[in-house]
Design a protein around this motif. Structure first.
Motif, PDB file in Angstrom:
ATOM      1  N   ALA A   1       0.822  -1.218   0.000  1.00 40.84           N
ATOM      2  CA  ALA A   1       0.000   0.000   0.000  1.00 40.84           C
ATOM      3  C   ALA A   1       0.854   1.267   0.000  1.00 40.84           C
ATOM      4  O   ALA A   1       0.524   2.259   0.653  1.00 40.84           O
ATOM      5  CB  ALA A   1      -0.955  -0.006   1.191  1.00 40.84           C
ATOM      6  N   GLY A   2       1.964   1.224  -0.707  1.00 42.52           N
ATOM      7  CA  GLY A   2       2.801   2.404  -0.870  1.00 42.52           C
ATOM      8  C   GLY A   2       3.763   2.675   0.254  1.00 42.52           C
ATOM      9  O   GLY A   2       4.464   3.695   0.234  1.00 42.52           O
ATOM     10  N   ALA A   3       3.850   1.796   1.248  1.00 46.79           N
ATOM     11  CA  ALA A   3       4.732   2.025   2.389  1.00 46.79           C
ATOM     12  C   ALA A   3       5.604   0.806   2.646  1.00 46.79           C
ATOM     13  O   ALA A   3       5.189  -0.336   2.426  1.00 46.79           O
ATOM     14  CB  ALA A   3       3.900   2.342   3.638  1.00 46.79           C
ATOM     15  N   TRP A   4       6.832   1.084   3.114  1.00 49.93           N
ATOM     16  CA  TRP A   4       7.737   0.007   3.510  1.00 49.93           C
ATOM     17  C   TRP A   4       7.417  -0.391   4.951  1.00 49.93           C
ATOM     18  O   TRP A   4       7.261   0.463   5.817  1.00 49.93           O
ATOM     19  CB  TRP A   4       9.187   0.472   3.403  1.00 49.93           C
ATOM     20  N   ARG A   5       7.330  -1.703   5.206  1.00 54.43           N
ATOM     21  CA  ARG A   5       6.981  -2.186   6.535  1.00 54.43           C
ATOM     22  C   ARG A   5       7.716  -3.483   6.819  1.00 54.43           C
ATOM     23  O   ARG A   5       8.145  -4.193   5.905  1.00 54.43           O
ATOM     24  CB  ARG A   5       5.468  -2.411   6.639  1.00 54.43           C
ATOM     25  N   ASP A   6       7.842  -3.810   8.094  1.00 54.23           N
ATOM     26  CA  ASP A   6       8.438  -5.079   8.490  1.00 54.23           C
ATOM     27  C   ASP A   6       7.460  -6.215   8.226  1.00 54.23           C
ATOM     28  O   ASP A   6       6.246  -6.001   8.088  1.00 54.23           O
ATOM     29  CB  ASP A   6       8.791  -5.060   9.979  1.00 54.23           C
ATOM     30  N   ALA A   7       7.966  -7.423   8.166  1.00 56.39           N
ATOM     31  CA  ALA A   7       7.099  -8.590   8.047  1.00 56.39           C
ATOM     32  C   ALA A   7       6.247  -8.713   9.309  1.00 56.39           C
ATOM     33  O   ALA A   7       6.694  -8.357  10.410  1.00 56.39           O
ATOM     34  CB  ALA A   7       7.925  -9.855   7.839  1.00 56.39           C
ATOM     35  N   SER A   8       5.038  -9.226   9.150  1.00 59.33           N
ATOM     36  CA  SER A   8       4.123  -9.304  10.289  1.00 59.33           C
ATOM     37  C   SER A   8       4.686 -10.166  11.411  1.00 59.33           C
ATOM     38  O   SER A   8       4.424  -9.907  12.584  1.00 59.33           O
ATOM     39  CB  SER A   8       2.770  -9.852   9.832  1.00 59.33           C
ATOM     40  N   GLY A   9       5.474 -11.183  11.059  1.00 59.54           N
ATOM     41  CA  GLY A   9       6.066 -12.034  12.083  1.00 59.54           C
ATOM     42  C   GLY A   9       7.409 -11.554  12.576  1.00 59.54           C
ATOM     43  O   GLY A   9       8.003 -12.162  13.474  1.00 59.54           O
ATOM     44  N   GLY A  10       7.917 -10.472  11.978  1.00 58.59           N
ATOM     45  CA  GLY A  10       9.198  -9.920  12.402  1.00 58.59           C
ATOM     46  C   GLY A  10      10.410 -10.669  11.888  1.00 58.59           C
ATOM     47  O   GLY A  10      11.547 -10.321  12.216  1.00 58.59           O
TER      48      GLY A  10
ATOM     49  N   ALA B   1      13.075  -8.467   4.920  1.00 56.56           N
ATOM     50  CA  ALA B   1      11.892  -8.978   5.603  1.00 56.56           C
ATOM     51  C   ALA B   1      11.456 -10.316   5.024  1.00 56.56           C
ATOM     52  O   ALA B   1      11.524 -10.544   3.808  1.00 56.56           O
ATOM     53  CB  ALA B   1      10.754  -7.972   5.490  1.00 56.56           C
ATOM     54  N   ASP B   2      11.003 -11.206   5.886  1.00 59.02           N
ATOM     55  CA  ASP B   2      10.533 -12.539   5.497  1.00 59.02           C
ATOM     56  C   ASP B   2       9.005 -12.561   5.641  1.00 59.02           C
ATOM     57  O   ASP B   2       8.465 -12.744   6.731  1.00 59.02           O
ATOM     58  CB  ASP B   2      11.179 -13.591   6.401  1.00 59.02           C
ATOM     59  N   ALA B   3       8.319 -12.357   4.530  1.00 57.19           N
ATOM     60  CA  ALA B   3       6.869 -12.193   4.548  1.00 57.19           C
ATOM     61  C   ALA B   3       6.149 -13.480   4.940  1.00 57.19           C
ATOM     62  O   ALA B   3       6.639 -14.592   4.705  1.00 57.19           O
ATOM     63  CB  ALA B   3       6.372 -11.724   3.187  1.00 57.19           C
TER      64      ALA B   3
END
Length: 496
Positions: free
Chosen positions: A29-38, A56-58
């Protein structure tokens, strides 16, 4: 990342700076973010075995979030004027060209190919952005009169919808642009999953798209060590409307089966077993030159790489000797070294697989003209190798080598040569060298391959349709055909 197009010296400091500039999160969605599990995934340099960085490991939750974003952006992106979509791709082309040196160095560090080849891939990959920036305004429909004259027949082209693209490690930029370019031109949103071995180039390119003005949610990028954790939930979701994959045939078959439940549109660019035919009347020097290109592009790690050399017996000795001399003279070394022409294979396991094919052929009677043994050191290096007198039953003649090894066999009859070339489940590309126009046409028509290189060792071109038949897949990328893979045809009957 640097936008200076002048090649800079490759120092350890420059390598660190280029790697450090790459986003290491997930683009959603246009933003860089960490994987949900970290979790994170290590990216290694195949020339040294050292870790470059971690990304990041999605997880499956990240995949669902990415699809949510693609679905949310789909209507607005489809409604965006074709010219505007094309101009965004054009800006991405220009930025990719400006950042060519940094992108090339990233590619060399994570994949291994020499810098000169990486620069070539950046130029090639950028051309898909330029080509499809021009195709965005050419998704033509049709207006006609019904045969009975009672109505009018209107056909229109509309975007398929959210797409999922899985790309391989061997061409980390070009395989991304070859899929993203037509998808965006057609008005489709996309989720890109680059290979675990080479995610950095894709992440850097995603930043290029953002800098070019890509709207939020039009392209998501998910890096992961476990492709299955992402593909299963995505293909199980009917909102996803297309899967495009480049990779091995066994994996492609499994993905097609998974996509069948929701009848998603599928395009598959799969394995190859390319024959390289040299006829008696061929220009042998030109054939050797073409063979070097067809075999050694990307260190032989390409589905288009020449895999089986079939040479007329009258010219086989000259051809084999010339090819061995050319390949033996190619310096092997880390891709950042100025003189390197042959970098490492992607992993030491891949090198072991290549050597197993060579060793089995030699044990069966093949003769080594050059190479034939793994090189010492921490990297996955294998020297350019030429084999002659290769037994017909040897695996090296039937399996995709994916390395710098050229097995040479002979023939005396044209029809037998074509039959031998066709005796494979694959049908991606074939190469033919002859100066006889009639033979060239006859052979090209008889070969069961999606592409034929006639007196040339490289066929890939963004303006031409790339793809194969049989176990090499279906669908085409590039050319006027490329955008059609991302468009549905709608018919409207207008009563008068």
């Amino acid at each position: 990342m640097s936008t200076d197009a002048t090649p800079a010296a490759v120092t350890p400091e420059r390598e660190r700076d280029v790697v450090a500039a790459v986003p290491t999160g997930l683009l959603v969605a246009g933003a860089w973010r960490d994987a949900s599990g970290g979790g994170t995934l290590a990216v290694d340099d195949p020339a040294t075995g050292r870790t470059l960085t971690e990304v990041a490991d999605a997880t499956a939750d990240d995949a669902r979030a990415a699809l949510d974003a693609a679905v949310a952006a789909q209507a607005d992106w489809a409604a965006t004027a074709p010219r505007e979509r094309g101009e965004l791709l054009r800006r991405a082309f220009e930025l990719t060209t400006e950042r060519a040196e940094d992108l090339a160095l990233l590619m060399t560090l994570e994949m291994g190919k020499p810098l000169a080849e990486s620069r070539g891939e950046v130029a090639y990959g950028a051309e898909f952005l330029r080509w499809f920036s021009e195709e965005a305004v050419r998704a033509y429909g049709r207006w006609s009169t019904a045969p009975n004259g009672a109505s009018r027949l209107l056909t229109m082209k509309q975007p398929v919808g959210p797409c999922f693209a899985i790309t391989p490690w061997n061409f980390p930029l070009a395989m991304a642009t070859r899929k993203i370019g037509p998808a965006l031109a057609a008005g489709c949103t996309m989720i890109l999953k680059p290979a675990a071995q080479t995610p950095l180039t894709a992440l850097a390119f995603a930043q290029v798209l953002l800098d070019a003005g890509l709207p939020d949610g039009v392209v998501q990028v998910l890096t992961t060590r476990s492709a299955g954790d992402l593909t299963a939930p995505l293909l199980a979701d009917a909102r996803l409307r297309k899967l495009t994959f480049t990779g091995s045939t066994p994996v492609g078959k499994r993905l097609v089966a998974q996509a069948a439940d929701n009848l998603q549109r599928v395009s598959m660019e799969l394995g190859g077993n390319a024959p390289f035919l040299v006829f008696r009347d061929a220009d042998v020097e030109a054939a050797v030159e073409g063979a070097v290109l067809a075999k050694m592009r990307n260190i032989g790690e390409a589905c288009t790489a020449a895999n089986r050399f079939l040479v007329h017996a009258d010219v086989a000795e000259d051809f084999s000797r010339g090819l061995a001399e050319r390949l033996a003279a190619m310096p092997v070394g880390r891709g950042t070294e100025p003189d390197s022409k042959v970098g490492p294979l992607i992993t030491r396991e891949a090198r072991a697989d290549v050597h197993a094919l060579v060793a089995e052929a030699v044990e069966g009677g093949a003769r080594v003209l050059t190479g034939g043994e793994p090189l010492d050191g921490p990297g996955a290096f294998y020297p350019p190798t030429v084999l002659t007198e290769v037994p017909r039953q040897a695996r090296i003649r039937t399996e995709e080598i994916f390395g710098p090894v050229a097995p040479v066999g002979t023939f005396t009859d044209d029809d037998d040569a074509v039959a031998t070339a066709n005796a494979t489940e694959y049908g991606l590309v074939a190469y033919v060298y002859t100066r006889d126009v009639s033979r060239a046409v006859r052979v090209a028509e008889g070969l069961q391959f999606g592409m034929v290189g006639l007196n040339q060792g490289v066929v890939s071109n963004p303006a031409a349709p790339f793809g194969g038949v049989k176990a090499s897949g279906f669908g085409r990328e590039g050319g006027a055909e490329g955008i059609e893979e991302y468009l549905d045809t709608k018919y409207v009957g207008l009563a008068l």
